[in-house]
Design a protein around this motif. Structure first.
Motif, PDB file in Angstrom:
ATOM      1  N   ARG A   1     -12.658 -14.299  12.374  1.00 34.37           N
ATOM      2  CA  ARG A   1     -12.458 -13.446  11.192  1.00 34.37           C
ATOM      3  C   ARG A   1     -11.007 -13.572  10.747  1.00 34.37           C
ATOM      4  O   ARG A   1     -10.099 -13.438  11.577  1.00 34.37           O
ATOM      5  N   LEU A   2     -10.829 -13.795   9.467  1.00 35.36           N
ATOM      6  CA  LEU A   2      -9.460 -13.893   8.947  1.00 35.36           C
ATOM      7  C   LEU A   2      -8.796 -12.514   8.945  1.00 35.36           C
ATOM      8  O   LEU A   2      -9.489 -11.509   8.763  1.00 35.36           O
ATOM      9  N   PRO A   3      -7.490 -12.468   9.155  1.00 37.01           N
ATOM     10  CA  PRO A   3      -6.838 -11.145   9.071  1.00 37.01           C
ATOM     11  C   PRO A   3      -6.870 -10.643   7.626  1.00 37.01           C
ATOM     12  O   PRO A   3      -6.808 -11.455   6.701  1.00 37.01           O
ATOM     13  N   PRO A   4      -6.969  -9.329   7.427  1.00 41.42           N
ATOM     14  CA  PRO A   4      -7.075  -8.821   6.043  1.00 41.42           C
ATOM     15  C   PRO A   4      -5.721  -8.850   5.326  1.00 41.42           C
ATOM     16  O   PRO A   4      -5.103  -7.809   5.113  1.00 41.42           O
ATOM     17  N   LEU A   5      -5.299 -10.038   4.968  1.00 40.56           N
ATOM     18  CA  LEU A   5      -3.972 -10.157   4.351  1.00 40.56           C
ATOM     19  C   LEU A   5      -3.909  -9.504   2.971  1.00 40.56           C
ATOM     20  O   LEU A   5      -2.840  -9.318   2.411  1.00 40.56           O
ATOM     21  N   LEU A   6      -5.089  -9.199   2.411  1.00 45.27           N
ATOM     22  CA  LEU A   6      -5.092  -8.491   1.114  1.00 45.27           C
ATOM     23  C   LEU A   6      -5.321  -6.986   1.311  1.00 45.27           C
ATOM     24  O   LEU A   6      -5.631  -6.272   0.360  1.00 45.27           O
ATOM     25  N   GLY A   7      -5.180  -6.550   2.545  1.00 52.56           N
ATOM     26  CA  GLY A   7      -5.411  -5.125   2.830  1.00 52.56           C
ATOM     27  C   GLY A   7      -4.472  -4.195   2.084  1.00 52.56           C
ATOM     28  O   GLY A   7      -4.772  -3.016   1.887  1.00 52.56           O
ATOM     29  N   TRP A   8      -3.340  -4.727   1.645  1.00 52.74           N
ATOM     30  CA  TRP A   8      -2.383  -3.897   0.908  1.00 52.74           C
ATOM     31  C   TRP A   8      -2.856  -3.628  -0.522  1.00 52.74           C
ATOM     32  O   TRP A   8      -2.395  -2.679  -1.155  1.00 52.74           O
ATOM     33  N   LEU A   9      -3.783  -4.462  -1.009  1.00 55.94           N
ATOM     34  CA  LEU A   9      -4.151  -4.371  -2.428  1.00 55.94           C
ATOM     35  C   LEU A   9      -4.718  -2.996  -2.825  1.00 55.94           C
ATOM     36  O   LEU A   9      -4.241  -2.387  -3.789  1.00 55.94           O
ATOM     37  N   PRO A  10      -5.733  -2.468  -2.075  1.00 55.69           N
ATOM     38  CA  PRO A  10      -6.224  -1.137  -2.465  1.00 55.69           C
ATOM     39  C   PRO A  10      -5.146  -0.057  -2.411  1.00 55.69           C
ATOM     40  O   PRO A  10      -5.096   0.814  -3.280  1.00 55.69           O
ATOM     41  N   ILE A  11      -4.285  -0.155  -1.389  1.00 54.22           N
ATOM     42  CA  ILE A  11      -3.227   0.864  -1.260  1.00 54.22           C
ATOM     43  C   ILE A  11      -2.274   0.752  -2.448  1.00 54.22           C
ATOM     44  O   ILE A  11      -1.866   1.749  -3.050  1.00 54.22           O
ATOM     45  N   TRP A  12      -1.963  -0.501  -2.793  1.00 50.93           N
ATOM     46  CA  TRP A  12      -1.036  -0.742  -3.906  1.00 50.93           C
ATOM     47  C   TRP A  12      -1.637  -0.253  -5.235  1.00 50.93           C
ATOM     48  O   TRP A  12      -0.946   0.378  -6.037  1.00 50.93           O
ATOM     49  N   ILE A  13      -2.943  -0.497  -5.418  1.00 51.36           N
ATOM     50  CA  ILE A  13      -3.605  -0.032  -6.660  1.00 51.36           C
ATOM     51  C   ILE A  13      -3.535   1.496  -6.727  1.00 51.36           C
ATOM     52  O   ILE A  13      -3.209   2.082  -7.765  1.00 51.36           O
ATOM     53  N   ASN A  14      -3.834   2.133  -5.589  1.00 47.62           N
ATOM     54  CA  ASN A  14      -3.785   3.606  -5.555  1.00 47.62           C
ATOM     55  C   ASN A  14      -2.414   4.128  -5.914  1.00 47.62           C
ATOM     56  O   ASN A  14      -2.272   5.028  -6.742  1.00 47.62           O
ATOM     57  N   ASP A  15      -1.410   3.541  -5.244  1.00 43.08           N
ATOM     58  CA  ASP A  15      -0.044   4.009  -5.477  1.00 43.08           C
ATOM     59  C   ASP A  15       0.373   3.765  -6.928  1.00 43.08           C
ATOM     60  O   ASP A  15       1.036   4.606  -7.541  1.00 43.08           O
ATOM     61  N   SER A  16      -0.028   2.603  -7.464  1.00 44.66           N
ATOM     62  CA  SER A  16       0.340   2.295  -8.850  1.00 44.66           C
ATOM     63  C   SER A  16      -0.306   3.288  -9.807  1.00 44.66           C
ATOM     64  O   SER A  16       0.329   3.772 -10.749  1.00 44.66           O
ATOM     65  N   LEU A  17      -1.584   3.573  -9.539  1.00 45.47           N
ATOM     66  CA  LEU A  17      -2.285   4.536 -10.403  1.00 45.47           C
ATOM     67  C   LEU A  17      -1.627   5.910 -10.312  1.00 45.47           C
ATOM     68  O   LEU A  17      -1.428   6.589 -11.322  1.00 45.47           O
ATOM     69  N   PHE A  18      -1.293   6.277  -9.075  1.00 47.27           N
ATOM     70  CA  PHE A  18      -0.648   7.580  -8.865  1.00 47.27           C
ATOM     71  C   PHE A  18       0.679   7.638  -9.623  1.00 47.27           C
ATOM     72  O   PHE A  18       0.990   8.618 -10.305  1.00 47.27           O
ATOM     73  N   PHE A  19       1.439   6.531  -9.516  1.00 50.86           N
ATOM     74  CA  PHE A  19       2.732   6.470 -10.201  1.00 50.86           C
ATOM     75  C   PHE A  19       2.540   6.557 -11.719  1.00 50.86           C
ATOM     76  O   PHE A  19       3.223   7.319 -12.406  1.00 50.86           O
TER      77      PHE A  19
ATOM     78  N   LEU B   1       4.832  -5.493   0.674  1.00 51.24           N
ATOM     79  CA  LEU B   1       5.189  -4.669  -0.499  1.00 51.24           C
ATOM     80  C   LEU B   1       5.372  -3.204  -0.095  1.00 51.24           C
ATOM     81  O   LEU B   1       5.007  -2.290  -0.837  1.00 51.24           O
ATOM     82  N   GLY B   2       5.867  -3.016   1.115  1.00 52.06           N
ATOM     83  CA  GLY B   2       6.110  -1.658   1.590  1.00 52.06           C
ATOM     84  C   GLY B   2       4.865  -0.928   2.054  1.00 52.06           C
ATOM     85  O   GLY B   2       4.916   0.256   2.362  1.00 52.06           O
ATOM     86  N   LYS B   3       3.720  -1.609   2.075  1.00 50.44           N
ATOM     87  CA  LYS B   3       2.474  -0.951   2.508  1.00 50.44           C
ATOM     88  C   LYS B   3       2.083  -1.449   3.895  1.00 50.44           C
ATOM     89  O   LYS B   3       2.022  -2.660   4.125  1.00 50.44           O
ATOM     90  N   GLU B   4       1.801  -0.518   4.777  1.00 52.28           N
ATOM     91  CA  GLU B   4       1.400  -0.911   6.124  1.00 52.28           C
ATOM     92  C   GLU B   4      -0.110  -1.105   6.179  1.00 52.28           C
ATOM     93  O   GLU B   4      -0.868  -0.246   5.734  1.00 52.28           O
ATOM     94  N   VAL B   5      -0.519  -2.267   6.697  1.00 55.13           N
ATOM     95  CA  VAL B   5      -1.951  -2.539   6.811  1.00 55.13           C
ATOM     96  C   VAL B   5      -2.304  -2.629   8.292  1.00 55.13           C
ATOM     97  O   VAL B   5      -1.666  -3.358   9.047  1.00 55.13           O
ATOM     98  N   ARG B   6      -3.326  -1.858   8.695  1.00 61.38           N
ATOM     99  CA  ARG B   6      -3.782  -1.903  10.090  1.00 61.38           C
ATOM    100  C   ARG B   6      -5.054  -2.712  10.148  1.00 61.38           C
ATOM    101  O   ARG B   6      -5.909  -2.605   9.258  1.00 61.38           O
TER     102      ARG B   6
END
Lengths: 181, 716
Positions: B68-86, B54-59
């Motif tokens: 350990r599973l890769p954090p495939l939901l790592g974009w979620l906090p970034i997306w929430i932040n961006d959505s709130l900011f928007f 979704l256009g968010k880079e996750v490291r």
């Protein structure tokens, strides 16, 4: 197929449940195998991280060395009252130094009129700085890149020269003088 | 084979455990794994892998996926932040009239709505605060500063503490009788003479805004859910998550939306307090007997009349218990919301804890607890009070409380006037200033120093033993679990307890945490909560069982549980910090004390729920007390006790998260960090959901087991 189905239905409940448990486990295993193929980076990561750890160890060693140096100007040549770096120290300090302060840049610009012009017109902006140890010449080279619009023309100029002296702040070292002539 | 046929479940569980342990031993810890390099660190490191969603880079650090599973939901906090900011900065800009500058100003819609909402809340809080403490902001809101300068008499004077104290005593007398009235009077007097009047009234004003609003919203949504299945279905998942969501986590996104201060605190408190109100309203309305509804219909009620004249009055008790719950949540939030700038006792408590001034913290904590107990008792008394519809009372009998209050107003004002003449510097009969009351802080601080001086060696030895011998190995064991082993264990347990449906639910919840960037931290949270739950259950089940043997001790213990339950969770940190300082031991002991309450209460109530007929039958059969307890009472009470375990887990999780204040390294610590991070909203919310999901995994497993067991025993 129908036969298998009816046979399965006739199995006792605990056996069916046990079969279900094994089935769930198999699904989980398969999912993990697929994910591991897609995202697993076990061995490559170990190799990468080892290199990174070596780099960090090297950096720590250099930092330790720098903190042991006296504060003030460090030079790589004779004839001054400043602290004279030995060849080994000169190389170490060069590798540990990352900053080129404005003083050194202004000094180098003094002999490069076009670089000086772009630097002034574009609000003293520097694109990039670098400090490199040249293994062949056994010398430390430092420099910077300025770019910008000079009377309608976009220009990029790289200025570099031998880093002859450094400034030790006690915490880090900075290039003090670039000899670009 | 015979054994397998006889105990199929046991064998299935053994098989599951064998697979779990086999996986734990088979999968080695990767050479590069370090806890400190957790996925959640968000530092840039050349060794990290990246993916874009979704256009968010996750490291992230890519380990063997089995570990350990890769954090495939790592974009979620970034997306929430961006959505709130928007939402707050760019979405739907509109022209709004600005009263101050007298011109139109372009503002995004959400920002305008939140600012209006906060302005309204601020006004309500100021209004009540100024009625209680005096001030002029409310009058200025309706007039202007010039007007108030010209008419200084219009400034609200505030109420003398004597009137508030006596008023509370009269109200308590009306609701609960003489005992409660004495307690109310003494509590208010204590608060006043110990110089905590102003912060207490600030806290009270915050609660007097948050509680009624939460009640109105909760009741309305409860009625809507009762009326419409769709609303109920839509609300259900939110209610479920909110029940186990740590209150801390809600603070972070609200901070972005509503800013800092009392107004934001009120809104957050409402978000947390509304769910229990909805649930209890729904429960109450559902429990109304169909005959009552039928009688209402037969009397010609329309839908509106049926709801407000029949259903709600019949469900009054449950609804008022909802009010009680709302008040308790408000108190708990009064402390927590001090983190986002709410004034009052909570702020003082937090400040004192921050300065490690245990004496001051104890004073503030005691005041919060006293007001909480008082309001708890008053609201419960209100819930249990029967309305006398047939009393043939004269005017004085009907209005005696109001008349007394009127009289007290006059006396209080007279005393305050007398005080203004008698006292030179401060009018102690109007308000005892914050730093001019009696203070026992020094005494407690010296007590703490004495405890440290005297018992330092023993406390340190205990601390070291607990950390080195128990906690560290337990933590290491949890962190040593590979992701696949944990998921097999949890999903397998779900399947064995509740079938495929339960397995899928817990699988979804676990995967959310495993795919978030905080799996390791979640394991630490779980380890701390597990330790607390194990010890709490041992203590709670033992104490509950022992107290149940005698009806006086049962009553006493239930009262103790009631009182302890009213303490805001933060208060529990004070005594443990006194004894153990800033260590993991303090957090865990606070967890144990806090979580022991439901364990004890549910044990007693579970044992009480065993039908007395069975007791008699057992006695007639000649069983000993011991046999009766183990053969009859425990098996029948066990489902109820397991519900206690469920509550114990939720309580433990809450306290572990609050323990982050002392300094743990679990999810709570990250929630605390997110509070001071400009981009922390997404992180805080995701972390909160992770904690809520840990609770929900256990909740699902335990509730499913309890339902099945009850059905098996024929209890339900």
């Amino acid at each position: 197929m129908e036969n298998y189905k009816s046979n399965f239905k006739e199995l006792p409940e605990p056996i069916k449940q046990f079969g279900g448990l094994i089935g769930i486990m198999i699904i989980i295993f398969i999912t993990f195998f697929v994910l591991n193929k897609m995202f697993g980076e076990g061995d490559e990561l170990v190799a990468k991280m080892k290199i990174e750890e070596e780099r960090i160890a090297q950096e720590r060693k250099l930092n330790k060395l720098i903190s042991s140096l006296p504060s003030g100007i460090l030079v790589s040549f004779d004839g001054t009252d400043h602290f004279k770096l030995s060849d080994e120290l000169y190389e170490a300090v060069c590798k540990a130094t990352k900053l080129i302060p404005q003083r050194a840049i202004m000094g180098a610009n003094f002999l490069n009129f076009r670089a000086h012009e772009i630097y002034t017109i574009n609000g003293n902006k520097i694109d990039e700085t670098f400090v490199k140890w040249d293994k062949e010449k056994n010398k430390c080279f430092a420099g910077f890149v300025v770019s910008g619009n000079n009377v309608g023309v976009d220009e990029t100029i790289s200025v570099s020269g031998e880093a002859l002296s450094f400034l030790s702040t006690g915490i880090d070292t900075r290039v003090y003088f670039i000899k670009n002539f | 084979m015979e054994l397998f046929k006889k105990y199929p479940k046991l064998f299935q569980w053994i098989f599951l455990l064998i697979v779990f342990f086999a996986l734990c031993f088979a999968i080695d810890v990767p050479e590069t794994y370090k806890f400190i390099r957790g996925q959640a660190e968000f530092v840039k490191d050349p060794n990290q892998s990246t993916f874009v969603f979704l256009g968010k880079e996750v490291r992230y650090y890519a380990f063997d996926v089995f570990w350990r599973l890769p954090p495939l939901l790592g974009w979620l906090p970034i997306w929430i932040n961006d959505s709130l900011f928007f939402l707050m900065n760019d979405w739907m800009p509109m022209e709004f009239w600005n009263e101050d500058t007298q011109e139109y100003k372009t503002r995004p819609l959400v920002l305008q709505i939140t600012r209006n909402l906060t302005a309204f809340m601020t006004f309500l809080i100021e209004l009540i605060r100024e009625i209680l403490l005096g001030g002029l902001e409310t009058i200025v809101a309706f007039t202007s500063w010039d007007w108030i300068d010209a008419n200084p008499w219009a400034e609200l004077p505030g109420l003398p503490w004597t009137i508030v104290a006596a008023g509370s005593a009269i109200l308590a007398y009306k609701l609960g009788g003489r005992g409660l009235a004495i307690f109310a009077g003494l509590a208010m007097t204590y608060i006043s003479i110990f110089g905590q009047w102003k912060p207490s009234m600030q806290t009270l004003s915050f609660i007097l805004v948050a509680a009624p609003l939460s009640f109105i919203f909760g009741l309305s949504l409860g009625i809507a859910a009762f009326k419409s299945k769709r609303v109920e279905k839509a609300l259900y998942p939110i209610l479920l998550v909110m029940q186990t969501m740590p209150q801390y986590a809600v603070l972070v996104p609200a901070l972005v939306l509503f800013g800092v201060g009392d107004h934001a605190a009120v809104i957050i408190t409402m978000i947390v307090a509304v769910p229990p109100m909805i649930l209890l309203t729904l429960l109450g309305l559902r429990a109304v007997p169909p005959e009552v509804i039928e009688a209402g219909r037969m009397s010609g009620c329309n839908n509106w009349q049926l709801m407000f004249k029949v259903l709600i009055p019949t469900a009054r008790r449950d609804i008022l218990i909802g009010v009680n719950q709302v008040i308790m949540v408000c108190f708990s939030m009064a402390v927590i919301s001090a983190f986002i700038g709410a004034k009052g006792l909570g702020f003082n408590l937090l400040l004192a804890l921050n300065q490690l001034n245990i004496g001051l913290a104890l004073e503030a904590g005691l005041c919060i607890s006293l007001i909480a107990i008082l309001l708890d008792k008053m609201s419960l008394a209100w819930a249990n009070k029967q309305v006398d519809y047939f009393g043939n009372l004269n005017f004085f009998q009907r209005n005696k409380n109001s008349l007394f209050f009127g009289l007290i107003m006059i006396v209080g004002i007279a005393l305050a006037y007398f005080g203004s003449i008698y006292f030179k510097e401060y009018n102690y009969l109007f308000e005892v200033p914050h730093n001019k009351g009696i203070s026992t802080a020094d005494f407690w601080n010296k007590g703490v120093d004495w405890i440290f001086d005297t018992f330092f060696v023993y406390i340190k030895a205990f601390n070291t033993w607990l950390i080195v011998e128990v906690l560290q190995p337990m933590r290491a064991l949890y962190l040593r679990m590979p992701a696949i082993a944990t998921i097999v264990l949890v999903v397998g347990a779900g399947y064995l307890i509740g079938g495929i449906r339960s397995a899928l639910v817990v699988c979804g919840l676990t995967l959310f945490i495993a795919l978030s960037p905080w799996w390791d931290r979640a394991l630490v949270t779980t380890y701390m909560a597990t330790f607390g739950v194990i010890v709490s259950c041992i203590i709670g089940f033992t104490v509950g069982t022992l107290c149940f043997q005698n009806k006086h001790s049962t009553k006493f213990m239930l009262n103790v549980c009631d009182i302890f339950q009213t303490f805001p969770s933060f208060v529990y940190l004070i005594p443990v910090m006194m004894l153990f300082g800033i260590t993991d031991t303090s957090v865990l002991i606070a967890v144990i004390v806090y979580a022991t309450i439901p364990a004890t209460r549910y044990t007693i109530e579970g044992l009480r729920s065993v039908p007395s007929g069975l007791h008699d039958a057992a006695t007639m059969s000649g069983v000993t007390k011991f046999q009766r307890l183990f053969k009859i009472e425990f098996p029948l009470a066990f489902p109820h006790m397991m519900l206690g375990l469920n509550q114990t887990i939720v309580f433990a999780l809450f306290m572990v998260i609050i323990g982050a204040f002392i300094g743990t390294e679990d999810l709570g610590q990250y929630i605390l960090k997110a509070l001071s991070d400009k981009k922390g909203a997404g992180i805080g919310l995701t972390l909160g959901i992770c904690v809520a999901f840990i609770g929900l995994i256990f909740d699902n497993l335990i509730r499913t087991w309890v339902d099945k067991r009850k059905k098996h025993l024929g209890i339900d």
